[in-house]
Design a protein around this motif. Structure first.
Motif, mmCIF file in Angstrom:
data_model
loop_
_atom_site.group_PDB
_atom_site.id
_atom_site.type_symbol
_atom_site.label_atom_id
_atom_site.label_comp_id
_atom_site.label_asym_id
_atom_site.label_seq_id
_atom_site.Cartn_x
_atom_site.Cartn_y
_atom_site.Cartn_z
ATOM 1 N N LEU A 1 0.869 -1.121 0.076
ATOM 2 C CA LEU A 1 -0.056 -0.172 -0.174
ATOM 3 C C LEU A 1 0.884 1.218 0.196
ATOM 4 O O LEU A 1 0.480 2.256 -0.648
ATOM 5 C CB LEU A 1 -0.915 -0.057 1.346
ATOM 6 C CG LEU A 1 -2.109 -0.993 1.352
ATOM 7 C CD1 LEU A 1 -2.548 -1.070 3.092
ATOM 8 C CD2 LEU A 1 -2.843 -0.983 0.465
ATOM 9 N N ARG A 2 1.584 1.173 0.637
ATOM 10 C CA ARG A 2 2.574 2.422 1.098
ATOM 11 C C ARG A 2 3.291 3.125 -0.239
ATOM 12 O O ARG A 2 3.078 4.328 -0.525
ATOM 13 C CB ARG A 2 3.810 1.960 1.943
ATOM 14 C CG ARG A 2 4.813 3.221 2.049
ATOM 15 C CD ARG A 2 4.492 4.357 2.864
ATOM 16 N NE ARG A 2 5.466 5.409 2.569
ATOM 17 C CZ ARG A 2 6.119 5.731 3.614
ATOM 18 N NH1 ARG A 2 6.337 5.079 4.886
ATOM 19 N NH2 ARG A 2 6.961 6.603 3.498
ATOM 20 N N TRP A 3 3.668 2.465 -1.235
ATOM 21 C CA TRP A 3 4.148 2.724 -2.493
ATOM 22 C C TRP A 3 3.217 3.556 -3.148
ATOM 23 O O TRP A 3 3.399 4.650 -3.682
ATOM 24 C CB TRP A 3 4.981 1.815 -2.993
ATOM 25 C CG TRP A 3 3.988 0.967 -4.176
ATOM 26 C CD1 TRP A 3 3.552 -0.351 -3.918
ATOM 27 C CD2 TRP A 3 3.632 1.066 -5.460
ATOM 28 N NE1 TRP A 3 2.786 -0.699 -4.938
ATOM 29 C CE2 TRP A 3 2.868 -0.021 -5.910
ATOM 30 C CE3 TRP A 3 3.953 2.205 -6.258
ATOM 31 C CZ2 TRP A 3 2.282 -0.063 -7.176
ATOM 32 C CZ3 TRP A 3 3.466 2.124 -7.576
ATOM 33 C CH2 TRP A 3 2.564 1.162 -8.134
ATOM 34 N N PRO B 1 10.257 9.220 -8.088
ATOM 35 C CA PRO B 1 10.271 7.884 -8.377
ATOM 36 C C PRO B 1 11.382 7.180 -7.548
ATOM 37 O O PRO B 1 10.987 5.948 -6.906
ATOM 38 C CB PRO B 1 10.681 7.959 -9.649
ATOM 39 C CG PRO B 1 10.101 9.385 -10.332
ATOM 40 C CD PRO B 1 10.523 10.474 -9.014
ATOM 41 N N GLU B 2 12.473 7.586 -6.953
ATOM 42 C CA GLU B 2 13.606 6.804 -6.158
ATOM 43 C C GLU B 2 12.673 6.491 -4.960
ATOM 44 O O GLU B 2 13.184 5.394 -4.470
ATOM 45 C CB GLU B 2 14.846 7.562 -6.093
ATOM 46 C CG GLU B 2 14.768 8.846 -5.612
ATOM 47 C CD GLU B 2 14.698 9.972 -6.457
ATOM 48 O OE1 GLU B 2 14.666 11.222 -5.942
ATOM 49 O OE2 GLU B 2 14.043 9.905 -7.541
ATOM 50 N N ARG C 1 8.245 0.233 -3.591
ATOM 51 C CA ARG C 1 7.688 -0.839 -4.161
ATOM 52 C C ARG C 1 8.569 -2.158 -4.303
ATOM 53 O O ARG C 1 8.020 -3.187 -4.302
ATOM 54 C CB ARG C 1 7.210 -0.340 -5.672
ATOM 55 C CG ARG C 1 6.658 -1.277 -6.590
ATOM 56 C CD ARG C 1 6.286 -0.582 -7.856
ATOM 57 N NE ARG C 1 5.652 -1.260 -8.631
ATOM 58 C CZ ARG C 1 5.310 -1.070 -9.740
ATOM 59 N NH1 ARG C 1 5.299 0.253 -10.463
ATOM 60 N NH2 ARG C 1 4.607 -1.811 -10.693
ATOM 61 N N ALA C 2 9.888 -2.118 -4.320
ATOM 62 C CA ALA C 2 10.744 -3.081 -4.330
ATOM 63 C C ALA C 2 10.699 -3.997 -3.172
ATOM 64 O O ALA C 2 11.243 -5.104 -3.271
ATOM 65 C CB ALA C 2 12.068 -2.589 -4.640
ATOM 66 N N THR D 1 9.144 -8.920 -0.825
ATOM 67 C CA THR D 1 10.028 -9.606 0.440
ATOM 68 C C THR D 1 9.179 -9.110 1.690
ATOM 69 O O THR D 1 9.887 -9.908 2.797
ATOM 70 C CB THR D 1 11.308 -9.323 0.391
ATOM 71 O OG1 THR D 1 11.399 -7.859 0.303
ATOM 72 C CG2 THR D 1 12.038 -9.716 -0.912
ATOM 73 N N GLU D 2 8.418 -8.492 1.847
ATOM 74 C CA GLU D 2 7.795 -7.979 2.975
ATOM 75 C C GLU D 2 6.180 -7.719 3.055
ATOM 76 O O GLU D 2 5.849 -7.666 1.887
ATOM 77 C CB GLU D 2 8.394 -6.451 3.422
ATOM 78 C CG GLU D 2 9.779 -6.395 3.764
ATOM 79 C CD GLU D 2 10.183 -4.880 3.993
ATOM 80 O OE1 GLU D 2 9.355 -4.198 4.449
ATOM 81 O OE2 GLU D 2 11.196 -4.533 3.475
ATOM 82 N N GLY D 3 5.676 -8.240 4.345
ATOM 83 C CA GLY D 3 4.310 -8.049 4.264
ATOM 84 C C GLY D 3 3.216 -8.924 3.548
ATOM 85 O O GLY D 3 3.689 -9.956 3.099
#
Length: 79
Positions: A18-20, A31-32, A38-39, A43-45
């Protein structure tokens, strides 16, 4: 318009899946910033939990790969 600080805190402390989107679409982060968040989805959540359920062949639930992909294409699934 004023946003409730508790809502902002919840958004900033949310799952990377959601955060991204909050970073990109609501906060206008560069973007960075949102790409780094997003990356982390794989691997998380909840994104990591979902991917852990993948079958070894990349399908779902013993063969649902074709049905899911066909349904996504039919309904215009995308980003």
């Amino acid at each position: 318009m004023t946003t409730d600080p508790k809502l902002l805190e919840w958004m900033l402390d949310s799952d990377p899946a959601l955060r991204w989107r909050f970073d990109r679409h609501l906060f206008g982060a560069p973007p960075e910033v949102w790409q780094a968040t997003r990356a982390r989805v794989n691997t998380e959540g909840c994104g990591a939990r979902l991917l852990a359920l993948h079958d070894a062949d990349g399908g779902w639930a013993g063969g649902a790969k074709r049905q899911i992909m066909a349904g996504s294409a039919r309904h215009g699934a995308g980003e």
